[in-house]
Design an enzyme around this catalytic site. Structure first.
Site, mmCIF file in Angstrom:
data_model
loop_
_atom_site.group_PDB
_atom_site.id
_atom_site.type_symbol
_atom_site.label_atom_id
_atom_site.label_comp_id
_atom_site.label_asym_id
_atom_site.label_seq_id
_atom_site.Cartn_x
_atom_site.Cartn_y
_atom_site.Cartn_z
ATOM 1 N N SER A 2 -0.648 9.741 22.730
ATOM 2 C CA SER A 2 -0.591 8.395 23.298
ATOM 3 C C SER A 2 -1.172 7.366 22.331
ATOM 4 O O SER A 2 -1.167 6.175 22.616
ATOM 5 C CB SER A 2 -1.353 8.369 24.626
ATOM 6 O OG SER A 2 -2.685 8.779 24.399
ATOM 7 N N ASP A 24 -1.917 5.271 18.548
ATOM 8 C CA ASP A 24 -1.140 4.434 17.640
ATOM 9 C C ASP A 24 -0.471 5.213 16.515
ATOM 10 O O ASP A 24 0.697 5.003 16.203
ATOM 11 C CB ASP A 24 -2.084 3.418 17.000
ATOM 12 C CG ASP A 24 -1.879 2.054 17.603
ATOM 13 O OD1 ASP A 24 -1.377 2.012 18.748
ATOM 14 O OD2 ASP A 24 -2.199 1.058 16.930
ATOM 15 N N LYS A 76 2.579 7.171 17.772
ATOM 16 C CA LYS A 76 3.811 6.435 18.096
ATOM 17 C C LYS A 76 4.374 5.662 16.902
ATOM 18 O O LYS A 76 5.580 5.489 16.787
ATOM 19 C CB LYS A 76 3.626 5.562 19.336
ATOM 20 C CG LYS A 76 2.761 4.372 19.160
ATOM 21 C CD LYS A 76 2.611 3.624 20.476
ATOM 22 C CE LYS A 76 1.748 2.393 20.241
ATOM 23 N NZ LYS A 76 0.957 1.987 21.355
ATOM 24 N N LYS A 96 4.662 9.920 -1.134
ATOM 25 C CA LYS A 96 5.414 8.773 -1.678
ATOM 26 C C LYS A 96 6.261 9.231 -2.861
ATOM 27 O O LYS A 96 5.844 10.048 -3.669
ATOM 28 C CB LYS A 96 4.450 7.658 -2.098
ATOM 29 C CG LYS A 96 3.762 7.016 -0.889
ATOM 30 C CD LYS A 96 3.078 5.729 -1.254
ATOM 31 C CE LYS A 96 2.245 5.196 -0.095
ATOM 32 N NZ LYS A 96 2.971 4.344 0.838
ATOM 33 N N ASP A 109 -11.857 4.629 2.525
ATOM 34 C CA ASP A 109 -10.563 4.454 3.194
ATOM 35 C C ASP A 109 -9.390 4.764 2.267
ATOM 36 O O ASP A 109 -8.401 5.360 2.682
ATOM 37 C CB ASP A 109 -10.466 3.004 3.705
ATOM 38 C CG ASP A 109 -9.240 2.772 4.566
ATOM 39 O OD1 ASP A 109 -8.903 3.662 5.368
ATOM 40 O OD2 ASP A 109 -8.601 1.706 4.423
ATOM 41 N N HIS A 114 -6.465 8.610 -1.298
ATOM 42 C CA HIS A 114 -5.147 8.292 -1.861
ATOM 43 C C HIS A 114 -5.193 8.120 -3.383
ATOM 44 O O HIS A 114 -4.411 8.704 -4.122
ATOM 45 C CB HIS A 114 -4.588 6.999 -1.261
ATOM 46 C CG HIS A 114 -4.517 7.002 0.241
ATOM 47 N ND1 HIS A 114 -4.273 8.130 0.964
ATOM 48 C CD2 HIS A 114 -4.634 5.994 1.153
ATOM 49 C CE1 HIS A 114 -4.255 7.839 2.253
ATOM 50 N NE2 HIS A 114 -4.473 6.541 2.392
ATOM 51 N N LYS A 151 -8.971 0.520 -8.481
ATOM 52 C CA LYS A 151 -9.381 -0.653 -7.705
ATOM 53 C C LYS A 151 -8.494 -0.826 -6.488
ATOM 54 O O LYS A 151 -7.289 -0.546 -6.523
ATOM 55 C CB LYS A 151 -9.423 -1.913 -8.558
ATOM 56 C CG LYS A 151 -8.184 -2.244 -9.301
ATOM 57 C CD LYS A 151 -8.481 -3.424 -10.213
ATOM 58 C CE LYS A 151 -7.213 -4.038 -10.774
ATOM 59 N NZ LYS A 151 -6.449 -3.131 -11.612
ATOM 60 N N ASP A 157 13.141 -0.508 -18.268
ATOM 61 C CA ASP A 157 12.934 -0.695 -16.835
ATOM 62 C C ASP A 157 13.724 0.314 -16.007
ATOM 63 O O ASP A 157 14.948 0.345 -16.067
ATOM 64 C CB ASP A 157 13.376 -2.132 -16.498
ATOM 65 C CG ASP A 157 13.079 -2.500 -15.059
ATOM 66 O OD1 ASP A 157 12.712 -1.611 -14.282
ATOM 67 O OD2 ASP A 157 13.229 -3.682 -14.722
ATOM 68 N N TRP A 188 7.964 -12.391 -17.901
ATOM 69 C CA TRP A 188 9.373 -12.040 -17.814
ATOM 70 C C TRP A 188 10.175 -13.299 -17.528
ATOM 71 O O TRP A 188 10.017 -13.936 -16.487
ATOM 72 C CB TRP A 188 9.541 -11.027 -16.689
ATOM 73 C CG TRP A 188 10.726 -10.140 -16.857
ATOM 74 C CD1 TRP A 188 11.519 -10.000 -17.943
ATOM 75 C CD2 TRP A 188 11.227 -9.253 -15.883
ATOM 76 N NE1 TRP A 188 12.478 -9.068 -17.728
ATOM 77 C CE2 TRP A 188 12.327 -8.593 -16.456
ATOM 78 C CE3 TRP A 188 10.864 -8.944 -14.577
ATOM 79 C CZ2 TRP A 188 13.077 -7.649 -15.763
ATOM 80 C CZ3 TRP A 188 11.599 -8.007 -13.899
ATOM 81 C CH2 TRP A 188 12.693 -7.361 -14.495
#
Ligand code: BG6
Length: 734
Positions: free
Chosen positions: A123, A125, A128, A373, A426, A431, A520, A585, A672
């Site tokens: 139920s 966040d 869902k 990712k 965090d 990560h 950072k 690129d 650029w």
């Protein structure tokens, strides 16, 4: 076998053979369900029919077997036939129409997996917004097995229809029928996290479903009988279909090849796979605050870890077992856990111990969504499949590295959680430390998940704990109508929690010694960005004069707009011998037009179902990552590190500029001039392109439910926290 004997196998085989021959001739056998449509991804010239003939044969064989055996309701025989059919699909696709194989990934579960996914915290966040939508995408794309139930478990009192209604709004509703099918597989169960009763009910329900799903499970004898029938049928089809197969567009010999392939597959695979039970899987997704993990893990172990028929409850491996008729090889019980895993080394270890007391490491999947990712996953390829890059990946060529995470919004709505953690816990400790490990590790011995994780642990352990002088902290304050961190009512008044941090670390090994790596991260900054920037040294003895401000850089941008690009010096096109900075690129939206990049959660859940732990954090990785940041975190908690205010929507505290320069970073003269004018024919100035990028980022944040601040993107003048030129950077380039 006794029940099967009630249906004369010879008769069944004859019916199968007839059906196969009829299918090969392109005729629909009466009373036999047509095979499901097969979407051929890249049809070859000879495979234009919607259903490749070989698949039709396989389908007909299975369906005929099911039809024949099912006349007297013999469930075992029906199941045997269905298993045969499933195997035929896979093998026929494999051998005859490999291009269609991807569409049948669902069958990579062998068609034999009965999977229960239990979302604890259903139920909430996270469930869902992330878990269920990711499950839906997997379901929609056919990556979940057909025999599936998704049980939501949480404390809220809610019925199954209520859960479904609640979820509906979070699913991509493009395909209504698919949404309904998915929701039908979802159910809900109310229960406490700290009492056995709910888990007992859950365990009973899971076993009951598995029992139901195991009815008709073919025994070895049934499968052998079905195999014999299928082999006979296919041999007949191969011999007799000749003209028939060609009539449905098959190239000559395909039917025969299909028959041979299927017969071989049936002979080797089916006999081998035949066992007393089906494959059963239970995946518990803990979308819960870690504070309840210890009790949840204990209850799950005690009441929900044993698969129907025994197994899954053992300590050593996925199957374990307690005797009796076991589920088939490859059955599993696994747990997906969400961060935060503790708040420092000691608390993380304590949590790991309490979970580890009930679940062995091989059943634990600690999720770090950055590992899902696309470009984080690409790191291994980039590093170890391209000598062009691996040649300079060392202290001799690289001056410094920056790993950057920027968000253009503050803690709105989740200050409570954030305030007790801060930006290092965090985002950086997990990560970005994972990105750092992938970026700096040595080549693994193989692609085995543990070989890769071994290397990550090794390099993390080479990183000395970050010192107090290796850190700049910041906290955002109100600006341009946007609230400051302390204005968030969910944040403690006077809180000194950092919302921005730049931390410098060094990898003390032969490859990297002396190369500063600045990690950072910040909230309420001027843009959304996650990227790695590797800056090379200035070329020695330059014949072009000083080139220090035109350094090569390799940039890997994870988001937004995945890209890998290298800044380089080129001759300015024209008559003069001037030079300038340009780039090689590889922008994904350009290069991979129309390719949808899957959501990180989608990939990671699929990996877990497949039992691939590569992209999940092992306990020793976690320990090594905490060891780097724990002394610094304790110092910060004790107020020993200054906290610099920075305006909401800026590039971070001004103090970080000097810090980055001290870390060896040199701002390049890079601007650029014209970014892919073909994309934006009406916009050609850098400012216009930058504005377009900001709008796109805001739209994405709004779509993902994050409140994107209005006007938060205004850059804070010259020289930013990210050490990037103050010149506008079109299309989000660094
Ligand atoms: C989460 C953090 O783990 O990652 C959030 O708790 C952060 O604070 C989020 O916003 C960022 O994820 P992404 O995928 O949007 O970069």
């Amino acid at each position: 076998m006794s029940r099967l004997a009630s249906k004369d196998l010879d008769t069944a085989a004859r019916e199968i053979a007839n059906a196969a021959a009829a299918a090969a001739a392109g005729l629909a056998p009466p009373g036999i369900a047509p095979p499901p449509p097969v979407a051929v991804a890249k049809p070859g010239a000879s495979m234009q029919s919607a259903v490749p003939p070989a698949v039709a044969i396989g389908a007909a064989v299975g369906a005929a077997a099911a039809g024949a055996a099912g006349v007297d309701g013999n469930a075992h025989a029906v199941a045997a036939a269905a298993a045969t059919q499933q195997l035929l699909y896979e093998q026929l696709l494999e051998h005859v129409c490999p291009s269609a194989r991807d569409e049948w990934k669902a069958d990579s579960f062998g068609g034999n997996l009965r999977l229960s996914i239990v979302v604890l915290g259903a139920s909430g966040d996270l469930a869902k917004k992330k878990t269920y939508p990711a499950l839906y995408q997997l379901f929609k794309k056919g990556f979940l097995p057909r025999r599936l139930q998704i049980v939501g478990y949480a404390r809220s009192r809610m019925s199954t229809p209520e859960l479904r209604e609640r979820l509906r709004g979070y699913l991509d509703t493009g395909d209504c029928e698919c949404v309904e099918q998915f929701l039908n597989a979802c159910s809900y169960m109310h229960g406490e996290y700290d009492a056995a009763e709910g888990y007992e009910r859950l365990g009973t329900e899971l076993s009951a479903w598995e029992a139901q799903m195991s009815v008709g499970t073919p025994t070895k004898a049934h499968l052998a009988a079905a195999t014999a029938a299928a082999q006979a049928a296919l041999a007949q089809a191969a011999a007799g279909a000749n003209g028939g197969a060609q009539a449905v567009g098959s190239p000559p010999g395909v039917a025969a090849a299909a028959a041979a392939a299927a017969a071989a597959a049936v002979g080797s695979g089916l006999h081998g796979a035949a066992g007393p039970g089906p494959r059963l899987g239970r995946l518990f997704y803990l979308a819960l605050p870690p504070v309840v993990y210890p009790q949840v893990c204990e209850h799950l172990r005690n009441h929900c870890a044993t698969l129907f028929g025994g197994g899954g409850g053992g300590g050593g491996g996925d199957r374990g077992g307690r005797g009796g008729a076991q589920p088939a090889q490859g059955s599993f019980v696994r747990l997906i856990l969400e961060k935060p895993f503790g708040s420092d080394l000691a608390s993380s270890e304590a949590l790991a111990n309490s979970i580890g007391a009930h679940w062995p490491e091989e059943q634990l999947y600690r999720i770090d969504h950055y590992l899902g990712k696309e470009l984080v996953q690409n790191m291994l390829m980039l590093r170890f499949a391209n000598p062009i890059f691996s040649a300079f990946f060392n202290r001799h060529y690289i001056s410094n590295i920056q790993i950057t995470f920027k968000e253009p919004f503050g803690t709105e709505g989740r200050g409570g959680y954030f305030d007790s953690y801060g930006i290092i816990r965090d985002v950086i400790q997990n990560h970005l430390a994972q990105v750092l490990a992938l970026l700096t590790m040595e080549a693994p011995v193989s692609l085995h998940p543990d070989d890769i994780r071994d290397e990550k642990v090794k390099v993390l352990r080479c990183i000395a704990p970050a010192g107090l002088g290796d850190c700049v902290l910041g906290q955002y304050v109100a600006d341009k109508g946007q609230p400051g961190y302390l204005d968030d009512p969910t944040v403690h008044p006077g809180s000194r929690t950092p919302t921005f941090a730049a931390v410098r670390v060094f990898v003390r090994n032969e490859r990297w010694d002396g190369v500063p790596i600045v990690i950072k991260a910040g909230k309420a900054l001027n843009e959304r960005l996650a990227a790695v920037r590797i800056q090379l040294r200035t070329p020695p003895a330059s014949i072009f004069g000083p080139l220090d401000h035109m350094r090569n850089e390799l940039v890997v941008r994870f988001q937004p707009g995945e890209a890998i690009y290298a800044k380089m010096v080129v001759k300015k096109p024209g008559l003069e011998m001037d030079f300038e900075m340009s780039e090689l690129d590889l922008s994904y939206p350009e290069r991979y037009k129309g390719v949808v990049i899957p959501d990180a959660y989608e990939r990671l859940i699929l990996d877990c179902i497949r039992g691939d732990q590569q992209h999940f954090v092992r306990r020793d990785e976690l320990r090594a990552a905490w060891a780097i940041f724990t002394p610094l975190l304790h110092a910060i908690d004790a107020g020993a590190v200054p906290l610099h205010p920075y305006p909401y929507g800026s590039r971070g505290p001004a103090a970080v500029d000097g810090f980055i320069t001290d870390s060896g970073y040199v701002r390049t003269e890079y601007s650029w001039q014209q970014a892919h004018p073909s994309h934006h024919p009406q916009m050609s100035t850098p400012a216009q392109l930058a504005a377009a990028a900001r709008e796109a980022a805001a739209a994405r944040d709004a779509a993902s439910g994050a409140a994107a601040p209005q006007g938060a993107a205004a850059a804070s003048g010259s020289g930013g926290a990210d050490g990037v030129s103050s010149a506008p950077t079109p299309a989000g380039k660094l």
